[in-house]
Scaffold this motif. Structure first.
Motif, PDB file in Angstrom:
ATOM      1  N   LEU A 190       0.822  -1.210   0.000  1.00 26.17           N
ATOM      2  CA  LEU A 190       0.000   0.000   0.000  1.00 26.17           C
ATOM      3  C   LEU A 190       0.853   1.256   0.000  1.00 26.17           C
ATOM      4  O   LEU A 190       0.530   2.242  -0.669  1.00 26.17           O
ATOM      5  N   PHE A 191       1.954   1.229   0.746  1.00 24.78           N
ATOM      6  CA  PHE A 191       2.864   2.383   0.742  1.00 24.78           C
ATOM      7  C   PHE A 191       3.515   2.555  -0.627  1.00 24.78           C
ATOM      8  O   PHE A 191       3.728   3.688  -1.090  1.00 24.78           O
ATOM      9  N   ALA A 192       3.813   1.422  -1.291  1.00 22.18           N
ATOM     10  CA  ALA A 192       4.373   1.506  -2.648  1.00 22.18           C
ATOM     11  C   ALA A 192       3.360   2.131  -3.604  1.00 22.18           C
ATOM     12  O   ALA A 192       3.729   2.918  -4.484  1.00 22.18           O
ATOM     13  N   PHE A 193       2.077   1.791  -3.431  1.00 25.10           N
ATOM     14  CA  PHE A 193       1.042   2.409  -4.265  1.00 25.10           C
ATOM     15  C   PHE A 193       0.972   3.916  -4.032  1.00 25.10           C
ATOM     16  O   PHE A 193       0.736   4.685  -4.967  1.00 25.10           O
ATOM     17  N   VAL A 194       1.161   4.350  -2.795  1.00 27.49           N
ATOM     18  CA  VAL A 194       1.166   5.790  -2.498  1.00 27.49           C
ATOM     19  C   VAL A 194       2.308   6.467  -3.235  1.00 27.49           C
ATOM     20  O   VAL A 194       2.139   7.537  -3.848  1.00 27.49           O
ATOM     21  N   LEU A 195       3.502   5.855  -3.197  1.00 24.91           N
ATOM     22  CA  LEU A 195       4.655   6.437  -3.889  1.00 24.91           C
ATOM     23  C   LEU A 195       4.424   6.472  -5.399  1.00 24.91           C
ATOM     24  O   LEU A 195       4.760   7.463  -6.068  1.00 24.91           O
ATOM     25  N   CYS A 196       3.847   5.410  -5.944  1.00 26.33           N
ATOM     26  CA  CYS A 196       3.584   5.372  -7.388  1.00 26.33           C
ATOM     27  C   CYS A 196       2.566   6.440  -7.796  1.00 26.33           C
ATOM     28  O   CYS A 196       2.742   7.114  -8.823  1.00 26.33           O
ATOM     29  N   SER A 197       1.509   6.584  -7.010  1.00 24.44           N
ATOM     30  CA  SER A 197       0.496   7.594  -7.344  1.00 24.44           C
ATOM     31  C   SER A 197       1.064   8.999  -7.214  1.00 24.44           C
ATOM     32  O   SER A 197       0.718   9.894  -7.998  1.00 24.44           O
ATOM     33  N   ALA A 198       1.959   9.207  -6.234  1.00 22.47           N
ATOM     34  CA  ALA A 198       2.595  10.519  -6.101  1.00 22.47           C
ATOM     35  C   ALA A 198       3.491  10.818  -7.299  1.00 22.47           C
ATOM     36  O   ALA A 198       3.485  11.938  -7.832  1.00 22.47           O
ATOM     37  N   ALA A 199       4.252   9.802  -7.733  1.00 18.78           N
ATOM     38  CA  ALA A 199       5.103   9.992  -8.917  1.00 18.78           C
ATOM     39  C   ALA A 199       4.271  10.226 -10.163  1.00 18.78           C
ATOM     40  O   ALA A 199       4.612  11.063 -11.014  1.00 18.78           O
ATOM     41  N   LEU A 200       3.150   9.493 -10.279  1.00 19.02           N
ATOM     42  CA  LEU A 200       2.272   9.674 -11.436  1.00 19.02           C
ATOM     43  C   LEU A 200       1.646  11.063 -11.441  1.00 19.02           C
ATOM     44  O   LEU A 200       1.547  11.707 -12.492  1.00 19.02           O
ATOM     45  N   LEU A 201       1.246  11.540 -10.270  1.00 20.46           N
ATOM     46  CA  LEU A 201       0.676  12.884 -10.176  1.00 20.46           C
ATOM     47  C   LEU A 201       1.687  13.941 -10.591  1.00 20.46           C
ATOM     48  O   LEU A 201       1.371  14.857 -11.359  1.00 20.46           O
TER      49      LEU A 201
END
Length: 373
Positions: A190-201
Motif C-alpha cells: 500500500l505504501f508503494a502504491f502511495v509512492l507510485c500515485s505521487a510519482a504519477l501525479l
C-alpha cells in the motif's frame, strides 16, 4: 517552423487526436469556447438523451430523476448499495460468525476498512474538486486534467493510513507469524502504491503544464474550432428525432421484423431494455468514479463519437440531422430551422456556417454529409 495544414471543421477520429484532446482538455482558454460536461454536476444536460435512444420505462425515469435532483441523491445511489454489500461480512461477524477471522482479524474490522476504502474514494473525489481552485490561488496555474491523479493520490494515501489502526493493530494476541508477515507485506504494498500515485501525479502535472504552454501558443484556435464543431453536432443530435420512417438515418435501435411473433418481439425488447438500463446505470457509476464519460452507450456524446468513426454512420448521422430539422418535403435547411436550439443567433449562424460551405444561405443533405465525413 512549418505548421500542419488546417484540419477540417469536423474531425475524423484517431488515436493520436483523441489523446491530444485529453492532454490539452484543461487549458483555460478552451474552457470558454467548449465546456466539457462534468459527470459530477447533476445540473448539466449529459443525462438528457435524444428521442429514441432510451427505453421509456418507469424505473429508468425514476432513476434519472434521482440522478438529476441533487448531488446528494446522485452520490447516495452510488455509495450506499456498495456499502451495503461491504457490511454483509461485518454483520455476520457480529451475529453468526463472531470468531471468524482473515489474517487473524475479525470480519467486522475488514468491513470497516473496506468502508474506508470505498468512502475514501468519494472523499478524495470531493477533495480533488476543491484542490485545483486552491492551487490556482496559490501557485497560479494547474491543469484540470490532473484532477483524477489528485484523487488517486489522496485515495491511496487514505488506504495506507487506515490499514495500520484498522487491520494491522486489530490482529488477535494469538496471531500467527504467517498472518503478521502477510499484514506487513500488504502495508508495504500500500505504501508503494502511495509512492507510485505521487510519482504519477507529479509526472502528469509536469507533462500537462509543458504541453499546455506549447499548445496555447500553437494550436489553441484550431482545436477550439474542432471542439466547437463537435459540441454543435452533439447539441443538434440531442434535439433530433428518431425518425424510424427514414431508413437511411441513424437509429440507436432498429425496429423488429414484422414476421417475428409478438411474444418473442416483446421478449427481445425487454432484454434490450434491461441491458440498456443496466449498462447506463453502470456507466453513471463508472463516470462518477473516473471523472469522465465511461460506459455511456446512449449518451449524445457517445452516439456522435461512434458515428464520426465510420464513414457510413457519419452519413446516417448527417441524414438524421437533416430530416429532423428540415421542414416537411424541404430540400434545404435554413438557419431559422436550428436557431432555437442555440443560445444566441450568432452561435446558430456560426454552426450553420460549418455546413454551408458554398455560403449561399441554405444547406442541402449532401452538404451536411460532406461536413460530417
Amino acid at each position: 517552423m512549418a505548421y500542419p495544414p488546417n484540419p477540417p471543421e469536423l474531425p475524423y477520429h484517431s488515436k493520436s487526436r483523441n489523446s491530444s484532446w485529453d492532454l490539452f482538455a484543461g487549458i483555460k482558454r478552451l474552457e470558454h469556447s467548449y465546456e466539457e460536461f462534468d459527470t459530477r454536476n447533476p445540473s448539466q444536460a449529459h443525462l438528457v438523451y435524444a428521442d429514441g435512444d432510451m427505453p421509456k420505462s418507469k424505473f429508468l425515469k425514476f432513476y434519472n430523476y434521482l440522478l438529476n435532483v441533487s448531488i446528494v441523491t446522485r452520490w447516495f445511489l452510488f455509495i450506499v448499495p456498495v456499502l451495503a454489500l461491504i457490511w454483509i461480512p461485518g454483520i455476520l461477524s457480529l451475529t453468526v460468525f463472531p470468531k471468524t477471522t482473515i489474517w487473524d482479524v475479525r470480519l467486522l474490522w475488514w468491513s470497516v476498512w473496506l468502508s474506508v476504502v470505498w468512502g475514501g474514494w468519494w472523499v478524495s473525489l470531493a477533495f480533488s474538486l476543491v484542490m485545483p481552485s486552491i492551487l490556482r490561488l496559490t501557485i497560479g496555474i494547474v491543469a484540470v486534467g490532473t484532477r483524477r491523479y489528485i484523487t488517486l493520490f489522496a485515495w491511496t494515501l487514505t488506504i495506507w493510513i487506515s490499514w495500520g489502526p484498522l487491520i494491522d493493530n486489530k490482529q488477535t494476541d494469538r496471531a500467527s507469524t504467517k498472518s503478521i508477515q502477510a499484514s506487513d507485506t500488504a502495508a508495504r504494498l500500500l505504501f508503494a502504491f502511495v509512492l507510485c500515485s505521487a510519482a504519477l501525479l507529479f509526472e502528469k502535472f509536469s507533462i500537462q503544464w509543458i504541453a499546455a504552454k506549447f499548445h496555447e501558443r500553437s494550436y489553441a484556435e484550431r482545436i477550439a474550432d474542432q471542439k466547437f464543431s463537435v459540441k454543435s453536432l452533439v447539441t443538434l443530435y440531442r434535439n433530433s428525432k428518431d425518425m424510424q420512417e427514414q431508413s437511411d438515418s441513424l437509429h440507436d435501435r432498429q425496429r423488429g421484423s414484422v414476421d417475428i411473433k409478438r411474444f418473442f418481439k416483446k421478449l427481445k425488447q425487454g432484454v434490450r431494455m434491461a441491458a440498456t438500463t443496466t449498462t447506463t446505470a453502470l456507466g453513471n457509476v463508472a463516470s462518477e468514479i473516473a471523472g469522465s464519460s465511461v460506459l455511456q452507450p446512449n449518451s449524445p456524446q457517445a452516439m456522435v463519437k461512434t458515428a464520426l468513426e465510420s464513414a457510413n454512420k457519419s452519413r446516417l448521422l448527417a441524414r438524421r440531422l437533416f430530416y429532423s430539422f428540415a421542414k416537411p418535403d424541404a430540400k434545404y435547411l435554413l438557419v431559422d430551422d436550428i436557431a432555437s436550439y442555440f443560445t444566441s443567433p450568432e452561435e446558430a449562424s456560426h454552426v450553420f456556417s460549418i455546413f454551408d460551405k458554398d455560403m449561399n444561405g441554405d444547406i442541402s443533405r449532401d452538404e451536411i454529409e460532406m461536413a460530417c465525413l
